[in-house]
Design a protein around this motif. Sequence first.
Motif, short mmCIF file in Angstrom:
data_model
loop_
_atom_site.label_atom_id
_atom_site.label_comp_id
_atom_site.label_asym_id
_atom_site.label_seq_id
_atom_site.Cartn_x
_atom_site.Cartn_y
_atom_site.Cartn_z
N ARG A 99 0.83 -1.21 0.00
CA ARG A 99 0.00 0.00 0.00
C ARG A 99 0.87 1.27 0.00
O ARG A 99 0.55 2.25 -0.66
CB ARG A 99 -0.92 -0.02 1.24
N GLU A 100 1.97 1.23 0.73
CA GLU A 100 2.86 2.39 0.81
C GLU A 100 3.43 2.72 -0.56
O GLU A 100 3.56 3.89 -0.93
CB GLU A 100 4.01 2.14 1.80
N GLU A 101 3.81 1.69 -1.33
CA GLU A 101 4.34 1.91 -2.68
C GLU A 101 3.26 2.47 -3.60
O GLU A 101 3.51 3.37 -4.40
CB GLU A 101 4.90 0.60 -3.26
N ALA A 102 2.06 1.95 -3.49
CA ALA A 102 0.94 2.45 -4.29
C ALA A 102 0.68 3.93 -3.98
O ALA A 102 0.45 4.73 -4.89
CB ALA A 102 -0.32 1.62 -4.04
N ASP A 103 0.74 4.27 -2.70
CA ASP A 103 0.54 5.67 -2.29
C ASP A 103 1.61 6.58 -2.89
O ASP A 103 1.30 7.68 -3.35
CB ASP A 103 0.56 5.80 -0.76
N LEU A 104 2.85 6.12 -2.89
CA LEU A 104 3.95 6.92 -3.46
C LEU A 104 3.79 7.10 -4.97
O LEU A 104 4.06 8.18 -5.51
CB LEU A 104 5.30 6.28 -3.14
N ILE A 105 3.36 6.06 -5.63
CA ILE A 105 3.15 6.15 -7.09
C ILE A 105 2.01 7.11 -7.39
O ILE A 105 2.13 7.97 -8.27
CB ILE A 105 2.88 4.75 -7.69
N ARG A 106 0.93 7.00 -6.67
CA ARG A 106 -0.21 7.92 -6.87
C ARG A 106 0.24 9.36 -6.65
O ARG A 106 -0.03 10.24 -7.45
CB ARG A 106 -1.36 7.60 -5.93
N LYS A 107 0.97 9.56 -5.56
CA LYS A 107 1.45 10.91 -5.22
C LYS A 107 2.35 11.45 -6.33
O LYS A 107 2.26 12.61 -6.71
CB LYS A 107 2.19 10.87 -3.89
N LYS A 108 3.22 10.61 -6.86
CA LYS A 108 4.12 11.04 -7.93
C LYS A 108 3.34 11.46 -9.17
O LYS A 108 3.63 12.49 -9.77
CB LYS A 108 5.12 9.94 -8.28
N VAL A 109 2.36 10.67 -9.57
CA VAL A 109 1.57 11.00 -10.76
C VAL A 109 0.82 12.32 -10.55
O VAL A 109 0.80 13.18 -11.43
CB VAL A 109 0.60 9.85 -11.13
N VAL A 110 0.22 12.48 -9.38
CA VAL A 110 -0.53 13.71 -9.08
C VAL A 110 0.42 14.91 -9.08
O VAL A 110 0.12 15.94 -9.69
CB VAL A 110 -1.27 13.59 -7.72
N GLU A 111 1.55 14.80 -8.43
CA GLU A 111 2.51 15.91 -8.38
C GLU A 111 3.07 16.23 -9.76
O GLU A 111 3.20 17.40 -10.12
CB GLU A 111 3.65 15.59 -7.42
N ASP A 112 3.40 15.19 -10.53
CA ASP A 112 3.90 15.44 -11.89
C ASP A 112 2.87 16.20 -12.71
O ASP A 112 3.21 17.10 -13.47
CB ASP A 112 4.25 14.13 -12.60
N THR A 113 1.61 15.85 -12.55
CA THR A 113 0.54 16.48 -13.33
C THR A 113 0.27 17.90 -12.85
O THR A 113 0.26 18.83 -13.65
CB THR A 113 -0.75 15.64 -13.24
N LEU A 114 0.05 18.07 -11.56
CA LEU A 114 -0.38 19.38 -11.05
C LEU A 114 0.77 20.34 -10.77
O LEU A 114 0.64 21.54 -10.99
CB LEU A 114 -1.21 19.20 -9.79
N MET A 115 1.88 19.84 -10.29
CA MET A 115 2.96 20.73 -9.87
C MET A 115 4.04 20.89 -10.95
O MET A 115 4.63 21.96 -11.07
CB MET A 115 3.57 20.24 -8.57
N HIS A 116 4.27 19.83 -11.69
CA HIS A 116 5.32 19.89 -12.70
C HIS A 116 4.74 20.04 -14.11
O HIS A 116 5.49 20.01 -15.09
CB HIS A 116 6.23 18.65 -12.61
N HIS A 117 3.42 20.11 -14.19
CA HIS A 117 2.69 20.39 -15.43
C HIS A 117 2.97 19.40 -16.55
O HIS A 117 2.96 19.77 -17.73
CB HIS A 117 2.95 21.83 -15.90
N LYS A 118 3.24 18.15 -16.18
CA LYS A 118 3.37 17.11 -17.19
C LYS A 118 1.97 16.75 -17.67
O LYS A 118 1.03 16.75 -16.87
CB LYS A 118 4.03 15.85 -16.60
N PRO A 119 1.84 16.39 -18.92
CA PRO A 119 0.53 15.89 -19.38
C PRO A 119 0.14 14.66 -18.57
O PRO A 119 1.00 13.83 -18.23
CB PRO A 119 0.77 15.54 -20.85
N TYR A 120 -1.14 14.56 -18.25
CA TYR A 120 -1.62 13.47 -17.40
C TYR A 120 -1.20 12.11 -17.93
O TYR A 120 -0.72 11.26 -17.18
CB TYR A 120 -3.14 13.56 -17.24
N ASN A 121 -1.38 11.88 -19.23
CA ASN A 121 -1.05 10.56 -19.79
C ASN A 121 0.44 10.24 -19.66
O ASN A 121 0.82 9.09 -19.45
CB ASN A 121 -1.51 10.46 -21.24
N GLU A 122 1.29 11.26 -19.78
CA GLU A 122 2.72 11.05 -19.60
C GLU A 122 3.03 10.68 -18.15
O GLU A 122 3.79 9.74 -17.88
CB GLU A 122 3.47 12.34 -19.99
#
Length: 137
Positions: A99-122
């Motif tokens: 679960r901890e790894e899943a949480d980190l992956i989710r957090k990374k995708v969200v941060e990449d999208t919202l904070m680093h402005h990567k396209p969601y699919n990327e």
Amino acid sequence: MELNLKKIDEIQCEGTLEQKYNIIKDNRYLMEEVIVPISNALKLPLEDVIEIFVKKYDGVALYESHAFAEQARMACLGRKVDIDLGLCWISDFFGLIPREEADLIRKKVVEDTLMHHKPYNEALNIGRELIISLLKE
């Protein structure tokens, strides 16, 4: 005397309602990031959504609602990531990754999208690669 106090309360209440309407309508961020998305999601006119906020929130909460909007964006995107990457299946039900790894992956995708402005699919593809590497360990 009691009649005068009641009249004063009514006048103050009207002023407070007007103030709350102005807080919402004068705040472009609140309109664009909160009122319009809720209006679109519920297929309600903007005025109806504004009225709901005016009735349910006090003035201070309206001023603070931009922080709630940011939290909502992150939380809602996190739920979408869970679904799009199948994290609820992979982690929650089958326990294929912790679960901890899943949480980190989710957090990374969200941060990449919202904070680093990567396209969601990327960002999603990066998350997918992380899951696959964990599954193959």
